[in-house]
Each structure stands twice: as structure tokens, then as C-alpha cells.
Design an enzyme around this catalytic site. Sequence first.
Site, PDB file in Angstrom:
ATOM      1  N   GLU A   6       0.828  -1.196   0.000  1.00 14.71           N
ATOM      2  CA  GLU A   6       0.000   0.000   0.000  1.00 14.71           C
ATOM      3  C   GLU A   6       0.872   1.260   0.000  1.00 14.71           C
ATOM      4  O   GLU A   6       1.908   1.293   0.661  1.00 14.71           O
ATOM      5  CB  GLU A   6      -0.807   0.014   1.310  1.00 14.71           C
ATOM      6  CG  GLU A   6      -2.246   0.216   1.189  1.00 14.71           C
ATOM      7  CD  GLU A   6      -2.976   0.142   2.525  1.00 14.71           C
ATOM      8  OE1 GLU A   6      -4.198   0.142   2.450  1.00 14.71           O
ATOM      9  OE2 GLU A   6      -2.372   0.086   3.609  1.00 14.71           O
ATOM     10  N   GLU A  66      -7.972   3.752   5.896  1.00 17.77           N
ATOM     11  CA  GLU A  66      -8.208   3.905   7.333  1.00 17.77           C
ATOM     12  C   GLU A  66      -9.306   4.931   7.612  1.00 17.77           C
ATOM     13  O   GLU A  66     -10.128   4.738   8.509  1.00 17.77           O
ATOM     14  CB  GLU A  66      -6.914   4.297   8.046  1.00 17.77           C
ATOM     15  CG  GLU A  66      -5.893   3.177   8.120  1.00 17.77           C
ATOM     16  CD  GLU A  66      -6.287   2.049   9.065  1.00 17.77           C
ATOM     17  OE1 GLU A  66      -7.157   2.251   9.950  1.00 17.77           O
ATOM     18  OE2 GLU A  66      -5.717   0.950   8.936  1.00 17.77           O
ATOM     19  N   GLU A  74     -12.601   3.790   9.649  1.00 19.93           N
ATOM     20  CA  GLU A  74     -12.824   4.316  10.992  1.00 19.93           C
ATOM     21  C   GLU A  74     -13.948   5.342  11.086  1.00 19.93           C
ATOM     22  O   GLU A  74     -14.472   5.581  12.171  1.00 19.93           O
ATOM     23  CB  GLU A  74     -11.529   4.927  11.546  1.00 19.93           C
ATOM     24  CG  GLU A  74     -10.456   3.882  11.755  1.00 19.93           C
ATOM     25  CD  GLU A  74      -9.192   4.434  12.390  1.00 19.93           C
ATOM     26  OE1 GLU A  74      -9.185   5.602  12.844  1.00 19.93           O
ATOM     27  OE2 GLU A  74      -8.202   3.690  12.446  1.00 19.93           O
TER      28      GLU A  74
END
Length: 146
Positions: free
Chosen positions: A45, A54, A58
Site C-alpha cells: 500500500e 483507514e 474508521e
Amino acid sequence: MSESSMPQTRACGFLIVKGDPIESFLLMKHPSRWDLPKGHVDEGETDMQCALRELEEETGITADDITVDPSFRYELQYVVSYKKKFGGADALKTVVYFLARLDRDVELKLTEHGDAKWLPWNPPHDIQEKTINPLLASVAEYIASK
């Protein structure tokens, strides 16, 4: 153990802001501290791919919901003590933060944090001395120089 011989770990995340000029920014609540949406880089990545993944994992905020500032990148390093990772040893952690503006209101879908809050943008900020304060100071300086 010197920092150069420590195990190393890398994480990436975002400072998400609302308004132009900035009116507020998003913080995520851990049990004992505030943080930003971020996480560890998976193998293969890029830093940006990690930060976008992320952010969505999240908060539910997707790449289509934000405009990333292509000129801002903030990086810091510090030593962390892991209980499980690296056999309980200390590690040198590098964290990269990107800056993005939320283009439309999004209902947050929290998966890893107990709460989230949009805090007023009113530098200087005093939230977390080692990580968040210097990032916010860097963003304030960056915006003032534009």
C-alpha cells in the site's frame, strides 16, 4: 537500543477539516486520549492508499467525500512500546498525515473509537503535546503561508 536498530512501523492518516477557511476539524476519541483517523500501512500500500482506507474504515468518510490538499504532508517519528507486537519491544513509529477538506456532510460510522468530535479551528491548539499539537501548528502555518 538505538532508534536506528529498533523495529520500525508506519502509519498514515488524515486531518479532516470543514469550511473554507477552516471552521472545524475531526478528532476521534480513544479511551484515554484524542486521535486522528489513521492506521498501519498494509504490505504493497502507498501512504495515501493507507490513509484513505483507514479514514473510510474508521469514520465512513470516503475519498469521494473529501478534497485532499496535494501540497500538505506532515511526518513525525516517535518511539512506542508494544505489548504484543515485536515481542513486547519498543519500535520506531513513523506517522504520515495528509490534510483534506470534507466536501459534504457525512454521518460518521465509528468502528474503532467510542466517540468523535468536530472541534473549532482556533489555533494554537492544546490537545496532545507529542502528536496532534505539532500537526495542527504545522497546518496553521501552512494555511497562513498560502
